[in-house]
Design a protein around this motif. Structure first.
Motif, PDB file in Angstrom:
ATOM      1  N   THR A 135       0.603  -1.002  -0.064  1.00 43.28           N
ATOM      2  CA  THR A 135       0.099   0.210   0.022  1.00 43.28           C
ATOM      3  C   THR A 135       0.998   1.275  -0.249  1.00 43.28           C
ATOM      4  O   THR A 135       0.400   2.242  -0.147  1.00 43.28           O
ATOM      5  CB  THR A 135      -0.864   0.023   1.196  1.00 43.28           C
ATOM      6  OG1 THR A 135       0.029   0.065   2.376  1.00 43.28           O
ATOM      7  CG2 THR A 135      -1.960  -1.090   1.307  1.00 43.28           C
ATOM      8  N   VAL A 136       2.071   1.141   0.375  1.00 47.13           N
ATOM      9  CA  VAL A 136       3.285   2.181   0.107  1.00 47.13           C
ATOM     10  C   VAL A 136       4.314   1.982  -0.843  1.00 47.13           C
ATOM     11  O   VAL A 136       4.033   1.358  -1.847  1.00 47.13           O
ATOM     12  CB  VAL A 136       3.450   2.523   1.713  1.00 47.13           C
ATOM     13  CG1 VAL A 136       2.641   3.401   2.344  1.00 47.13           C
ATOM     14  CG2 VAL A 136       4.075   1.177   2.459  1.00 47.13           C
ATOM     15  N   PRO A 160      -5.028  -4.933   4.719  1.00 50.65           N
ATOM     16  CA  PRO A 160      -5.139  -3.413   4.547  1.00 50.65           C
ATOM     17  C   PRO A 160      -6.714  -3.340   4.647  1.00 50.65           C
ATOM     18  O   PRO A 160      -7.734  -4.080   4.559  1.00 50.65           O
ATOM     19  CB  PRO A 160      -4.922  -3.144   3.279  1.00 50.65           C
ATOM     20  CG  PRO A 160      -3.892  -4.393   2.716  1.00 50.65           C
ATOM     21  CD  PRO A 160      -4.396  -5.659   3.440  1.00 50.65           C
ATOM     22  N   THR A 164      -8.924   0.003   0.064  1.00 47.59           N
ATOM     23  CA  THR A 164      -7.489   0.637  -0.287  1.00 47.59           C
ATOM     24  C   THR A 164      -6.974  -0.163  -1.679  1.00 47.59           C
ATOM     25  O   THR A 164      -7.326  -1.034  -2.069  1.00 47.59           O
ATOM     26  CB  THR A 164      -6.555  -0.349   0.768  1.00 47.59           C
ATOM     27  OG1 THR A 164      -7.069   0.144   2.250  1.00 47.59           O
ATOM     28  CG2 THR A 164      -5.231   0.215   0.636  1.00 47.59           C
ATOM     29  N   VAL A 165      -6.465   0.695  -2.283  1.00 41.78           N
ATOM     30  CA  VAL A 165      -5.831   0.562  -3.618  1.00 41.78           C
ATOM     31  C   VAL A 165      -4.568  -0.006  -3.258  1.00 41.78           C
ATOM     32  O   VAL A 165      -3.456   0.833  -2.690  1.00 41.78           O
ATOM     33  CB  VAL A 165      -5.541   1.750  -4.227  1.00 41.78           C
ATOM     34  CG1 VAL A 165      -4.898   1.320  -5.743  1.00 41.78           C
ATOM     35  CG2 VAL A 165      -7.164   2.207  -4.898  1.00 41.78           C
ATOM     36  N   VAL A 166      -3.941  -1.238  -3.609  1.00 43.31           N
ATOM     37  CA  VAL A 166      -2.685  -1.867  -3.571  1.00 43.31           C
ATOM     38  C   VAL A 166      -1.893  -1.995  -4.928  1.00 43.31           C
ATOM     39  O   VAL A 166      -2.570  -2.299  -5.993  1.00 43.31           O
ATOM     40  CB  VAL A 166      -3.088  -3.291  -2.859  1.00 43.31           C
ATOM     41  CG1 VAL A 166      -3.570  -3.007  -1.434  1.00 43.31           C
ATOM     42  CG2 VAL A 166      -3.837  -4.168  -3.405  1.00 43.31           C
ATOM     43  N   GLN A 167      -0.758  -2.271  -4.862  1.00 42.25           N
ATOM     44  CA  GLN A 167       0.027  -2.799  -5.836  1.00 42.25           C
ATOM     45  C   GLN A 167       0.402  -4.298  -5.740  1.00 42.25           C
ATOM     46  O   GLN A 167       0.759  -4.682  -4.549  1.00 42.25           O
ATOM     47  CB  GLN A 167       1.372  -1.959  -5.986  1.00 42.25           C
ATOM     48  CG  GLN A 167       1.147  -0.596  -6.022  1.00 42.25           C
ATOM     49  CD  GLN A 167       0.943  -0.230  -7.541  1.00 42.25           C
ATOM     50  OE1 GLN A 167       0.992  -0.865  -8.428  1.00 42.25           O
ATOM     51  NE2 GLN A 167       0.090   1.117  -7.676  1.00 42.25           N
ATOM     52  N   ARG A 182      -2.401  -3.109 -10.365  1.00 45.66           N
ATOM     53  CA  ARG A 182      -3.058  -2.366  -9.263  1.00 45.66           C
ATOM     54  C   ARG A 182      -4.456  -3.108  -9.239  1.00 45.66           C
ATOM     55  O   ARG A 182      -4.997  -3.601  -9.571  1.00 45.66           O
ATOM     56  CB  ARG A 182      -3.631  -0.959  -9.400  1.00 45.66           C
ATOM     57  CG  ARG A 182      -2.259  -0.074  -9.568  1.00 45.66           C
ATOM     58  CD  ARG A 182      -2.491   1.448  -9.489  1.00 45.66           C
ATOM     59  NE  ARG A 182      -3.066   1.842 -10.799  1.00 45.66           N
ATOM     60  CZ  ARG A 182      -3.101   3.289 -11.178  1.00 45.66           C
ATOM     61  NH1 ARG A 182      -2.896   4.193 -10.392  1.00 45.66           N
ATOM     62  NH2 ARG A 182      -3.696   3.453 -12.137  1.00 45.66           N
ATOM     63  N   VAL A 185      -9.046  -3.527  -2.589  1.00 45.32           N
ATOM     64  CA  VAL A 185      -9.217  -4.388  -1.427  1.00 45.32           C
ATOM     65  C   VAL A 185     -10.822  -4.382  -1.327  1.00 45.32           C
ATOM     66  O   VAL A 185     -11.620  -3.222  -0.905  1.00 45.32           O
ATOM     67  CB  VAL A 185      -8.726  -3.986  -0.051  1.00 45.32           C
ATOM     68  CG1 VAL A 185      -9.493  -4.716   0.971  1.00 45.32           C
ATOM     69  CG2 VAL A 185      -7.113  -4.145  -0.186  1.00 45.32           C
ATOM     70  N   ARG A 188     -12.125  -8.634   3.564  1.00 47.72           N
ATOM     71  CA  ARG A 188     -10.838  -8.900   4.396  1.00 47.72           C
ATOM     72  C   ARG A 188     -11.219  -9.771   5.404  1.00 47.72           C
ATOM     73  O   ARG A 188     -12.125  -9.591   5.916  1.00 47.72           O
ATOM     74  CB  ARG A 188     -10.172  -7.606   4.928  1.00 47.72           C
ATOM     75  CG  ARG A 188     -10.863  -6.842   5.848  1.00 47.72           C
ATOM     76  CD  ARG A 188     -10.328  -5.293   6.133  1.00 47.72           C
ATOM     77  NE  ARG A 188      -9.310  -5.251   6.612  1.00 47.72           N
ATOM     78  CZ  ARG A 188      -8.816  -5.099   7.969  1.00 47.72           C
ATOM     79  NH1 ARG A 188     -10.106  -5.030   8.812  1.00 47.72           N
ATOM     80  NH2 ARG A 188      -8.034  -5.002   8.337  1.00 47.72           N
ATOM     81  N   VAL A 205      -8.799  -9.084  -3.314  1.00 47.28           N
ATOM     82  CA  VAL A 205      -8.761  -7.814  -4.011  1.00 47.28           C
ATOM     83  C   VAL A 205      -9.245  -7.990  -5.582  1.00 47.28           C
ATOM     84  O   VAL A 205      -9.189  -9.030  -5.921  1.00 47.28           O
ATOM     85  CB  VAL A 205      -7.157  -7.335  -4.193  1.00 47.28           C
ATOM     86  CG1 VAL A 205      -6.611  -6.984  -2.733  1.00 47.28           C
ATOM     87  CG2 VAL A 205      -6.419  -8.250  -4.891  1.00 47.28           C
TER      88      VAL A 205
END
Length: 232
Positions: A135-136, A160, A164-167, A182, A185, A188, A205
């Motif tokens: 996420t970062v 997360p 949340t947008v994750v790579q 990309r 989420v 969870r 995701v």
């Protein structure tokens, strides 16, 4: 017919830009497309719907009606333009099937996430492969538990938050270099929830904002999984 919450792969193109992503909802008049950087309202788009149960993608013209509201999943509504009667009927049947599937729960069954279970249009395939997601800036190595045409469930004890947008970078079954994308989420399971339910913690995701090569690799990986299962 009211829009139905449903997730399946979709491709849209404007000019020389083509994006492979997933849907959030579908109606006979249009589709809600997940997208971090949606085209401006009024933009003409070329659309491919990878409808569940269809042998080939449905090609449609569309126009961006509006962007998603702040706080909702990122994306935009696209209205269909010049839809043939047969195409509209096929879309209507997909919507009807999803509603029947969402309503039909086995006696005594309990879905982990009723909202997301009703939206899922493609089967999940149980398979383990390495996934790096972040996420970062720093990627964390985890392992996928299952994959579908539209998303993946990643085992992790630190999922997360929703939306949340994750790579992600996936070492897909069948080999080849890791596939980046990309993803959003949408589900969870915390460590505590997993212990209570007798399952594994992790995060579900949905893929978004990828390219045609990404879609080819996902389809090839699922084909590899099916061929391996048949050969076993």
């Amino acid at each position: 017919m009211e829009p139905a919450a449903i997730v399946f792969p979709i491709r849209f193109a404007t000019g020389n830009i083509a994006v492979q992503t997933t849907t959030s909802a579908l109606s006979e008049q249009g589709v809600l497309v997940r997208c971090l950087e949606p085209p401006p309202a009024g933009t003409a788009v070329s659309i491919k719907l990878y409808l569940p149960g269809a042998r080939e993608a449905m090609h449609l013209d569309g126009r961006v009606r509006e962007h998603a509201n702040p706080g909702d999943e990122p994306g935009f509504w696209a209205d269909f333009v010049g839809v043939a009667d047969a195409q509209r009927a096929q879309i209507g049947e997909v919507i009807a099937r999803r509603r029947r599937a969402a309503d039909a729960k086995p006696i005594g069954a309990m879905a982990l996430s009723p909202r997301d279970e009703g939206r899922r249009a493609f089967p999940r395939y149980n398979v383990q492969f390495a996934v790096r997601f972040a996420t970062v800036q720093d990627f964390v190595l985890e392992y996928a538990a299952n994959i579908s045409a539209g998303g993946v469930f990643v085992r992790t004890e630190n999922p997360p938050p929703l939306k949340t947008v994750v790579q992600v970078e996936m070492e897909l079954p069948g080999g080849g270099i890791a596939v980046p994308a990309r993803a959003l989420v949408v589900h969870r399971v915390t460590k505590q929830e997993a212990q209570q339910r007798g399952t594994v913690p992790g995060v579900g995701v949905q893929f978004m904002d990828a390219d045609d090569e990404f879609r080819r690799r996902i389809d090839a990986a699922i084909t590899h999984i099916l061929e391996t299962e048949r050969a076993a």
